[in-house]
Design a protein around this motif. Structure first.
Motif, PDB file in Angstrom:
ATOM      1  N   SER A 265      32.413  -3.726  17.138  1.00 23.99           N
ATOM      2  CA  SER A 265      31.047  -3.370  17.536  1.00 23.99           C
ATOM      3  C   SER A 265      30.360  -2.477  16.514  1.00 23.99           C
ATOM      4  CB  SER A 265      31.058  -2.686  18.911  1.00 23.99           C
ATOM      5  OG  SER A 265      31.611  -1.379  18.836  1.00 23.99           O
ATOM      6  N   VAL A 266      31.165  -1.801  15.683  1.00 24.93           N
ATOM      7  CA  VAL A 266      30.584  -0.937  14.647  1.00 24.93           C
ATOM      8  C   VAL A 266      30.913  -1.435  13.239  1.00 24.93           C
ATOM      9  CG1 VAL A 266      30.542   1.110  16.119  1.00 24.93           C
ATOM     10  CG2 VAL A 266      32.574   0.651  14.721  1.00 24.93           C
ATOM     11  N   GLY A 267      31.574  -2.602  13.143  1.00 22.51           N
ATOM     12  CA  GLY A 267      31.947  -3.118  11.828  1.00 22.51           C
ATOM     13  C   GLY A 267      32.946  -2.239  11.124  1.00 22.51           C
ATOM     14  N   TYR A 268      33.923  -1.737  11.867  1.00 21.91           N
ATOM     15  CA  TYR A 268      34.831  -0.719  11.335  1.00 21.91           C
ATOM     16  C   TYR A 268      35.721  -1.241  10.208  1.00 21.91           C
ATOM     17  CZ  TYR A 268      37.904   3.318  11.248  1.00 21.91           C
ATOM     18  OH  TYR A 268      38.593   4.434  10.850  1.00 21.91           O
ATOM     19  N   GLU A 269      35.898  -0.387   9.184  1.00 21.20           N
ATOM     20  CA  GLU A 269      36.805  -0.659   8.073  1.00 21.20           C
ATOM     21  C   GLU A 269      37.832   0.472   7.981  1.00 21.20           C
ATOM     22  OE1 GLU A 269      34.546  -1.187   4.467  1.00 21.20           O
ATOM     23  OE2 GLU A 269      32.964  -2.279   5.522  1.00 21.20           O
ATOM     24  N   SER A 270      39.009   0.169   7.443  1.00 21.22           N
ATOM     25  CA  SER A 270      40.104   1.116   7.243  1.00 21.22           C
ATOM     26  C   SER A 270      40.981   1.202   8.488  1.00 21.22           C
ATOM     27  CB  SER A 270      39.592   2.508   6.866  1.00 21.22           C
ATOM     28  OG  SER A 270      40.662   3.337   6.415  1.00 21.22           O
ATOM     29  N   VAL A 271      41.937   2.152   8.484  1.00 20.90           N
ATOM     30  CA  VAL A 271      42.777   2.360   9.653  1.00 20.90           C
ATOM     31  C   VAL A 271      42.063   3.280  10.632  1.00 20.90           C
ATOM     32  CG1 VAL A 271      44.940   2.044   8.375  1.00 20.90           C
ATOM     33  CG2 VAL A 271      43.992   4.341   8.654  1.00 20.90           C
ATOM     34  N   GLY A 272      42.427   3.169  11.888  1.00 26.53           N
ATOM     35  CA  GLY A 272      41.853   4.031  12.910  1.00 26.53           C
ATOM     36  C   GLY A 272      42.583   3.783  14.215  1.00 26.53           C
ATOM     37  N   THR A 273      42.289   4.568  15.215  1.00 26.03           N
ATOM     38  CA  THR A 273      42.881   4.355  16.533  1.00 26.03           C
ATOM     39  C   THR A 273      41.807   4.369  17.611  1.00 26.03           C
ATOM     40  OG1 THR A 273      43.370   6.726  16.764  1.00 26.03           O
ATOM     41  CG2 THR A 273      45.155   5.301  15.995  1.00 26.03           C
ATOM     42  N   ILE A 274      41.928   3.420  18.517  1.00 30.50           N
ATOM     43  CA  ILE A 274      41.097   3.406  19.722  1.00 30.50           C
ATOM     44  C   ILE A 274      41.959   3.979  20.833  1.00 30.50           C
ATOM     45  CG2 ILE A 274      39.788   1.995  21.338  1.00 30.50           C
ATOM     46  CD1 ILE A 274      38.594   1.955  18.566  1.00 30.50           C
TER      47      ILE A 274
END
Length: 450
Positions: A265-274
């Motif tokens: 929904s935000v066009g996320y790039e890289s690592v991350g956690t939901i």
């Protein structure tokens, strides 16, 4: 690929990043404060440069000094690790301005997802389930109180820019709202230079579940399964597991698809956690997103057999993901125990000092990520975490047994540690039965100690 990366961090995460860079043939630059001159990350890197005195604000949080160090050493990219500047929009902007690649998400993603109230609003608009609460952040006590009455008690007052349990209070009734709201607000202003707060319903006795995600700049996003991070003390994680043993394949797909929806929904790039709360009826709610590598990332690496730092660097360089969601398979079970230099008998007071003896556990299925060594002096200036012990097993029972054996082997002399405290968790009957939630340590471990 990048030829040289500067690591804007210290301790075990700096060592972790250096190791992957060496395997990739990338030169590394370590930065350090004057009190960290003898830290192992300084000696492991190809180059090192002092960026200021021991106080974080003048060294590890000093963006000008870090950018200058990158320019002087010719580093093409900066990896921020976790903590410190890992979610700093100003650092990302400074990197962009100076033609340096920031290994992490874009500033826009940090702004949208790093700020908790903005992330909440974004997720509501994307149709992702969230805990009932305020739609906008506020620093006005009267407006906040009106929102609280609508949300209902018990509730949580949370800092929009918070993290690590700071700027957070649980409010059980309207009589204590004013005091706790202002306490959290003050703490947030001091810690994050932001006094905006938001309010959400307090979900009692949930599990804290986070899905590891990875996205590239071509619109490809995958999740790498979940971690159960329910075992916390004062909202700080103590022991983590992957996967969560109460999540079946159907629920995993549902939560994983939701995590992917949130990231896309935000066009996320890289690592991350939901991050989600999971209640006893298997209802789950989005609570926040962490736009960085996490302390507990090794347990995901163990079960999916991927180097997350390597993947993060590849994505930052502009490479496409080399796998799809269907390629991700989880194998076995992994546990991480955070090892801190602290005294549990003295309310977990930090225990800086010199390591007079150190023996790290080993053997099949055991991994230790640490930066300590014999005669190393732990400074009083920074976080008390000095390492992580990670074990893998075919199943949860084997991973637990292996962790017990590893902690029995581990020797740290000269400072107090939380090793025995971790053992008390591992030997607890409720833990062994996987009957845990975010209140477990407070209600079960501390109760027994009393």
């Amino acid at each position: 690929m990048f030829k040289k990366i500067l690591i804007a961090n210290r301790g075990e995460i700096a060592v972790r990043i250096i190791r992957t860079c060496k395997e990739m043939g990338i030169k590394t630059v370590s930065v350090y404060s004057d009190i960290d001159e003898d830290s192992i990350h300084v000696h492991m890197a190809d180059e090192s440069i002092c960026i200021g005195p021991s106080k974080s604000q003048k060294s590890y949080l000093n963006i000008d000094n870090i950018i200058s160090a990158a320019i002087v050493t010719g580093a093409e990219a900066i990896h921020p690790g976790y903590g410190f500047l890992s979610e700093s929009i100003k650092l990302v902007e400074a990197c962009d301005k100076n033609g340096i690649k920031f290994i992490g998400p874009k500033a826009l993603h940090m702004e949208m997802m790093g700020n908790k109230s903005m992330a909440r609003k974004t997720m509501i608009e994307a149709g992702v389930p969230v805990v009932p609460g305020s739609k906008e952040a506020t620093n006005d006590e009267k407006i906040a109180y009106e929102i609280a009455l609508e949300v209902g008690f018990p509730l949580m007052v949370k800092a929009s820019s918070g993290g690590g349990g700071r700027g957070l209070r649980i409010v059980y009734n309207k009589e204590e709202f004013k005091e706790k709201f202002n306490m959290a607000k003050s703490e947030s202003e001091i810690g994050f230079n932001d006094d905006s707060m938001y309010i959400e319903r307090f979900v009692e006795n949930p599990r804290h579940i986070e899905f590891q995600i990875l996205g590239d700049s071509y619109g490809n996003v995958v999740h790498l399964g979940e971690r159960d991070c329910s075992l916390q003390r004062r909202n700080q994680k103590v022991l983590e597991e992957a996967p969560c043993s109460v999540i079946d394949p159907s629920l995993r797909k549902k939560m994983g698809d939701t995590a992917l929806k949130a990231a896309r929904s935000v066009g996320y790039e890289s690592v991350g956690t939901i991050e989600f709360l999971l209640d006893r009826e298997n209802n789950f709610y989005f609570i926040e997103m962490n736009t960085r590598i996490q302390v507990e990332h090794p347990i995901t690496e163990e079960i999916v057999e991927l180097d997350l730092i390597r993947e993060q660097i590849n994505v930052a360089f502009g490479e496409k993901l080399k796998f799809t969601q269907e390629d991700i398979k989880m194998n076995g079970h992994a546990i991480e125990c955070r090892i801190n230099a602290e005294d549990p008998s003295m309310n977990f007071r930090p225990s800086p000092g010199t390591i007079e003896g150190y023996f790290a556990p080993g053997g099949y299925g055991v991994r230790v990520d640490s930066h300590i060594y014999n005669d190393y002096t732990i400074p009083p200036t920074y976080d008390s975490m000095i390492g992580k012990v990670i074990t893998w097993g075919k199943n949860r029972e084997e991973a637990i047994d292996r962790m017990k054996r590893a902690l029995d082997e581990m020797v740290i002399v000269g400072v107090k540690t939380n090793i025995e405290f971790q053992k008390s968790i591992l030997n607890n009957e409720r833990f062994l039965k996987n009957d845990i939630d975010t209140s477990f340590i407070e209600k079960e471990i501390f109760k027994k100690e009393d």
